[in-house]
Write an enzyme that holds these catalytic residues in place. Structure first.
Site, PDB file in Angstrom:
ATOM      1  N   GLY A  61       0.803  -1.221   0.000  1.00  0.00           N
ATOM      2  CA  GLY A  61       0.000   0.000   0.000  1.00  0.00           C
ATOM      3  C   GLY A  61       0.828   1.259   0.000  1.00  0.00           C
ATOM      4  N   LYS A  64       2.139   1.521  -4.274  1.00  0.00           N
ATOM      5  CA  LYS A  64       1.102   0.721  -4.933  1.00  0.00           C
ATOM      6  C   LYS A  64       1.464   0.344  -6.361  1.00  0.00           C
ATOM      7  CE  LYS A  64      -2.801   2.268  -2.162  1.00  0.00           C
ATOM      8  NZ  LYS A  64      -3.543   1.122  -1.667  1.00  0.00           N
ATOM      9  N   THR A  84      -1.379  -2.884  -3.367  1.00  0.00           N
ATOM     10  CA  THR A  84      -2.186  -3.820  -4.114  1.00  0.00           C
ATOM     11  C   THR A  84      -2.393  -3.310  -5.538  1.00  0.00           C
ATOM     12  OG1 THR A  84      -3.337  -4.631  -2.166  1.00  0.00           O
ATOM     13  CG2 THR A  84      -4.491  -4.881  -4.252  1.00  0.00           C
ATOM     14  N   PHE A 113      -7.860   0.715  -3.217  1.00  0.00           N
ATOM     15  CA  PHE A 113      -7.018   0.169  -4.300  1.00  0.00           C
ATOM     16  C   PHE A 113      -6.858   1.152  -5.469  1.00  0.00           C
ATOM     17  CE2 PHE A 113      -8.263  -4.592  -3.382  1.00  0.00           C
ATOM     18  CZ  PHE A 113      -7.566  -4.531  -2.203  1.00  0.00           C
ATOM     19  N   LYS A 211      -3.031 -12.624   2.686  1.00  0.00           N
ATOM     20  CA  LYS A 211      -3.096 -11.559   3.716  1.00  0.00           C
ATOM     21  C   LYS A 211      -4.484 -11.551   4.337  1.00  0.00           C
ATOM     22  CE  LYS A 211      -1.878  -6.767   4.524  1.00  0.00           C
ATOM     23  NZ  LYS A 211      -1.140  -5.635   3.993  1.00  0.00           N
ATOM     24  N   THR A 241      -5.653  -3.912   7.909  1.00  0.00           N
ATOM     25  CA  THR A 241      -6.218  -2.907   8.836  1.00  0.00           C
ATOM     26  C   THR A 241      -7.544  -3.400   9.438  1.00  0.00           C
ATOM     27  OG1 THR A 241      -7.309  -1.874   6.953  1.00  0.00           O
ATOM     28  CG2 THR A 241      -5.190  -0.962   7.596  1.00  0.00           C
ATOM     29  N   GLY A 262      -1.760   1.093  12.659  1.00  0.00           N
ATOM     30  CA  GLY A 262      -0.899   1.733  13.652  1.00  0.00           C
ATOM     31  C   GLY A 262      -1.122   1.169  15.040  1.00  0.00           C
ATOM     32  N   TYR A 312       4.117  -0.289   8.142  1.00  0.00           N
ATOM     33  CA  TYR A 312       3.574   0.782   7.295  1.00  0.00           C
ATOM     34  C   TYR A 312       3.433   2.048   8.148  1.00  0.00           C
ATOM     35  CZ  TYR A 312       0.779   3.106   3.681  1.00  0.00           C
ATOM     36  OH  TYR A 312       0.340   3.979   2.724  1.00  0.00           O
ATOM     37  N   THR A 313       2.451   2.045   9.054  1.00  0.00           N
ATOM     38  CA  THR A 313       2.158   3.255   9.832  1.00  0.00           C
ATOM     39  C   THR A 313       3.356   3.651  10.710  1.00  0.00           C
ATOM     40  OG1 THR A 313      -0.143   2.558   9.812  1.00  0.00           O
ATOM     41  CG2 THR A 313       0.431   4.313  11.351  1.00  0.00           C
TER      42      THR A 313
HETATM   43  C1  LIG Z   1      -2.710   4.265   3.612  1.00  0.00           C
HETATM   44  C2  LIG Z   1      -2.671   2.764   3.636  1.00  0.00           C
HETATM   45  C3  LIG Z   1      -2.843   2.044   2.462  1.00  0.00           C
HETATM   46  C4  LIG Z   1      -2.810   0.652   2.483  1.00  0.00           C
HETATM   47  N1  LIG Z   1      -2.963  -0.027   1.316  1.00  0.00           N
HETATM   48  C5  LIG Z   1      -2.890  -1.379   1.317  1.00  0.00           C
HETATM   49  C6  LIG Z   1      -2.977  -2.111   0.114  1.00  0.00           C
HETATM   50  O1  LIG Z   1      -3.107  -1.557  -0.978  1.00  0.00           O
HETATM   51  N2  LIG Z   1      -2.915  -3.464   0.199  1.00  0.00           N
HETATM   52  C7  LIG Z   1      -2.756  -4.145   1.385  1.00  0.00           C
HETATM   53  O2  LIG Z   1      -2.687  -5.380   1.380  1.00  0.00           O
HETATM   54  N3  LIG Z   1      -2.640  -3.450   2.546  1.00  0.00           N
HETATM   55  C8  LIG Z   1      -2.695  -2.108   2.539  1.00  0.00           C
HETATM   56  N4  LIG Z   1      -2.582  -1.418   3.704  1.00  0.00           N
HETATM   57  C9  LIG Z   1      -2.420  -2.167   4.973  1.00  0.00           C
HETATM   58  C10 LIG Z   1      -0.954  -2.276   5.391  1.00  0.00           C
HETATM   59  O3  LIG Z   1      -0.211  -2.987   4.442  1.00  0.00           O
HETATM   60  C11 LIG Z   1      -0.837  -2.985   6.752  1.00  0.00           C
HETATM   61  O4  LIG Z   1      -1.327  -4.290   6.625  1.00  0.00           O
HETATM   62  C12 LIG Z   1      -1.634  -2.277   7.855  1.00  0.00           C
HETATM   63  O5  LIG Z   1      -1.540  -0.881   7.716  1.00  0.00           O
HETATM   64  C13 LIG Z   1      -1.162  -2.669   9.256  1.00  0.00           C
HETATM   65  O6  LIG Z   1       0.187  -2.348   9.460  1.00  0.00           O
HETATM   66  P1  LIG Z   1       0.674  -0.988  10.210  1.00  0.00           P
HETATM   67  O7  LIG Z   1      -0.073  -0.908  11.490  1.00  0.00           O
HETATM   68  O8  LIG Z   1       2.159  -1.138  10.340  1.00  0.00           O
HETATM   69  O9  LIG Z   1       0.312   0.126   9.303  1.00  0.00           O
HETATM   70  C14 LIG Z   1      -2.610  -0.026   3.708  1.00  0.00           C
HETATM   71  C15 LIG Z   1      -2.443   0.704   4.892  1.00  0.00           C
HETATM   72  C16 LIG Z   1      -2.468   2.081   4.865  1.00  0.00           C
HETATM   73  C17 LIG Z   1      -2.296   2.839   6.151  1.00  0.00           C
END
Ligand SMILES: Cc1cc2nc3c(=O)[nH]c(=O)nc-3n(C[C@H](O)[C@H](O)[C@H](O)COP(=O)(O)O)c2cc1C
Length: 334
Positions: A61, A64, A84, A113, A211, A241, A262, A312-313
């Site tokens: 994410g 992308k 994704t 997406f 996932k 998330t 987060g 990510y976060t």
């Molecule tokens: C802005 C944003 C966009 C995301 N886009 C995707 C995505 O396109 N595909 C995906 O599998 N997860 C996506 N995620 C989820 C993250 O890959 C991750 O699984 C989730 O944020 C939990 O991790 P974190 O707490 O370290 O952020 C996204 C998360 C955020 C915050």
């Protein structure tokens, strides 16, 4: 240094700040500035038959379309997951669709997406000199009905596998209507067995990773684990998330629709990780993701059963120093 930059960046709309940061980093990387400031962290690790430089990866994410692979490599990630990506380009949801919860060290997103499609992403991958582990995360287009989702995933798998180290099947984003239904019973079984057959037709073995959502019940998780074992899935990412808002009751932004990531996600995603770890009896490796904001939380993910980590976060709130901090603590832990 990152704290100073963050103060400035956090004055902007989150999605604008994200694009600004990535484009600035890309320029810095082109003129070899990033290598001056970042330290390549080598903590070799083998998993799913792949050799990782270190166990801290970039979660899906962030990049992308695969536009910034070299940037994230230079920043020290042990592996990078792009996507994704969907079959056809799509715009995603209307803006604003990304929200910062600063006090909670969290984000809510309902991007949906937004991406430039698989052909664009593959062209980007072919342009880089990156030699490390590259995951490609695939999902169905918004306008593809659930009955036809399998066709999207199969098409994407066949296109992406030749240029990927592993493929992640994303069936857990909360921002594409009904996507999470693919986590259930027959739909899941059918999807995974079709992709496993397609995997055998590839010239090289490309691990298939699923996932999952943190919002699963114990029964749902158990049913999924049984199917993962039956189909011999190569890895699981726990988790995406959450839709749950119980950890951010005091926030003004809690009623924004979308997935929460987060710190407030940490407990829930780690619980799912440890339950899954028990169900899979160490037969399938798990990538721990969700709420890793410091090295102690990273250690907790490992203790709960994670073989690899993704952030990510935490990367938004802490910057590249977080990759170093986690790896240092893992080195001491090993
Ligand atoms: C802005 C944003 C966009 C995301 N886009 C995707 C995505 O396109 N595909 C995906 O599998 N997860 C996506 N995620 C989820 C993250 O890959 C991750 O699984 C989730 O944020 C939990 O991790 P974190 O707490 O370290 O952020 C996204 C998360 C955020 C915050």
């Amino acid at each position: 240094m990152y704290d100073f930059i963050k103060k400035y960046l956090f004055k902007f709309d989150p999605e604008f700040a994200h694009a600004l940061t990535l484009n600035t980093l890309k320029v810095a990387d082109k003129i070899k500035l990033l290598t001056l400031f970042s330290e390549k962290i080598i903590l070799p690790y083998e998993c799913m038959g792949l050799h990782f430089k270190n166990p801290v990866g970039l979660a899906a994410g962030f990049d992308k379309n695969g536009d910034y692979i070299d940037v994230f490599d230079a920043l020290g990630f042990g592996f990078i997951e792009i996507g994704t990506v969907t079959k056809n380009p799509q715009m995603g949801n209307p803006k604003p669709r990304l929200f910062r919860l600063e006090k909670e060290a969290a984000l809510i997103n309902r991007l949906g997406f937004n991406n430039k499609g698989i052909d664009y992403l593959i062209a980007q991958v072919k342009k880089t000199n990156y030699q490390g582990i590259l995951g490609i995360n695939i999902g169905k287009n918004r306008d593809t009905p659930l009955e036809k989702a399998l066709e999207d995933y199969l098409y994407l798998f066949q296109k992406a596998a030749p240029v990927a180290s592993y493929i992640t099947i994303n069936i857990s984003s909360p921002n594409t209507e009904n996507l999470r239904d693919l986590q259930q019973g027959k739909l899941l079984k059918n999807l995974l067995s079709t992709l496993k057959s397609a995997q055998k037709d590839q010239r090289k073995y490309v691990p298939l990773v699923v996932k999952i959502s943190p919002d699963l019940t114990v029964d749902e998780l158990k049913n999924m684990a049984d199917i993962f074992l039956e189909e011999q899935i190569d890895g699981v990412i726990a988790t995406n998330t959450t839709l749950d808002r119980s950890q951010i009751e005091a926030s003004m932004i809690k009623s924004e629709k979308g997935g929460l990531s987060g710190k407030p996600l940490f407990a829930r995603s780690t619980l799912i990780l440890s339950q899954l770890h028990e169900l899979l009896e160490e037969k399938i490796p798990i990538i721990g993701c969700g709420g890793i904001l410091d090295s102690n939380l990273a250690q907790e993910k490992i203790k709960a059963g994670a073989s690899l980590l993704q952030i990510y976060t935490g990367f938004i709130y802490k910057g590249p120093v977080l990759i170093r901090e986690i790896n240092k603590s893992l080195r001491n832990f090993a």
